[in-house]
Write an enzyme that holds these catalytic residues in place. Structure first.
Site, PDB file in Angstrom:
ATOM      1  CB  SER A 152       2.328  -3.234  -2.569  1.00 54.36           C
ATOM      2  OG  SER A 152       1.880  -2.133  -1.798  1.00 54.36           O
ATOM      3  CE1 TYR A 165       6.992  -2.911  -0.015  1.00 49.51           C
ATOM      4  CE2 TYR A 165       5.136  -1.544  -0.645  1.00 49.51           C
ATOM      5  CZ  TYR A 165       5.635  -2.690  -0.074  1.00 49.51           C
ATOM      6  OH  TYR A 165       4.768  -3.624   0.444  1.00 49.51           O
ATOM      7  CE  LYS A 169       5.969  -5.579  -2.176  1.00 49.23           C
ATOM      8  NZ  LYS A 169       6.192  -7.037  -1.916  1.00 49.23           N
TER       9      LYS A 169
END
Length: 303
Positions: A152, A165, A169
């Site tokens: 991401s 997150y 990622k």
């Protein structure tokens, strides 16, 4: 030449909704037999239901394809292994793994509980590790494998409120970098997809996004290429709204600095160290040491 997956078997995690659903449907349309994996939980990882995966399987079968549903949590290695065993029992091989399953537990780092940090890492990073480990020896044995990690821009470049997150990622990029080296002699190619799409994972941003341009179906063509027979290796592909970009981790040529005042020299010459002229995309981590030693030896030769 058209990309075809005839005779190939694919596992897609998190395939009950959004991007994963589109990936599974598209692979099946082009001939792949698909394991549709989805825990069926909410976007924060709570709850579980096989309904979402079964609905995607029904779509695939209605279109004449072959698929099986699986509700394993990617955080449970035993359940992941059982999923892979079921694919092998039914079809005798696994050619493609799409590590797409994920969750969000967004908060600023100051307010985030460590358990929420660990859980997001466990799903995104260890979930991909578990699934990849379960298929790795199969792919080595058949001298063929295509694996896609879902990274991401939040990890590659950062995003407010997503330290957990983003860390997970970016870790997937590091996993890809080494697996490409170790898998090369067995024609196992590993790539990362960095998608921009409107799914339930981004529903809180809906009012700020041109949703009509951000359907997950606009990302999936990039995924299909990354897991195709002629796929690249070690590629980070950005994809969204029909746009596709190559993302690199690069290394500048830097400068050689030594002496008691080295910290001050680094500060004074930081623009030179940061100069991207002549930057390279290393084939492996040793490239950094090679550049550094080359500069050191050149400096010694002048002394």
């Amino acid at each position: 030449m058209a990309i075809s997956f005839d005779g190939r078997v694919a596992i897609v995690t998190g395939a009950g909704n959004g991007l994963g659903r589109q990936h599974a449907l598209a692979l099946a349309r082009r001939g792949a037999k698909v394991v549709v994996n989805d825990l069926g939980g909410s976007r924060d990882g709570s709850g579980a239901s096989a309904t979402a995966a079964e609905a995607v399987v029904a779509e695939i079968e209605a279109a004449g394809g072959e698929a099986i549903a699986n509700a394993a949590s990617v955080t449970d290695y035993a359940a992941v292994q059982a999923m892979v065993d079921a694919a092998m029992a039914k079809w005798g091989r696994v050619d493609i793994l799409v590590n797409n399953a994920g969750v969000l537990r967004d908060k600023t780092f100051a307010k985030m509980e460590l358990e929420d940090f660990r859980f997001v890492l466990d799903v995104h990073l260890m979930g991909a590790v578990n699934c990849t480990k379960a298929v790795w020896d199969i792919m080595r044995g058949q001298n063929y494998g295509r694996i896609a990690m879902t990274t991401s821009s939040s990890g590659l470049f950062g995003n407010f409120g997503q330290s957990n997150y983003g860390a997970a990622k970016m870790a997937l990029v590091g996993l890809m970098q080494t697996l490409t080296i170790e898998g090369a002699k067995h024609d196992i190619r590993v790539n990362c997809l960095s998608p921009t799409a409107h799914t339930r994972m981004t529903e809180d941003l809906g009012a700020r996004l041109p949703l009509e341009l951000l359907g997950p179906e606009m990302v999936t063509p990039g995924l299909l290429y990354l897991v195709s027979e002629d796929a690249p290796n070690r590629c980070i592909l950005g994809a969204g709204a029909g746009g596709f970009e190559r993302i690199y981790v690069a290394l500048t040529q830097g400068a050689w600095i030594a002496g008691d005042d080295a910290p001050e020299q680094i500060a004074a010459r930081f623009a030179e160290i940061s100069d991207r002229t002549g930057e390279i995309i290393p084939e492996m981590g040793a490239a950094q040491g090679f550049i550094e030693l080359t500069k050191a030896q050149a400096a010694q030769a002048k002394a």
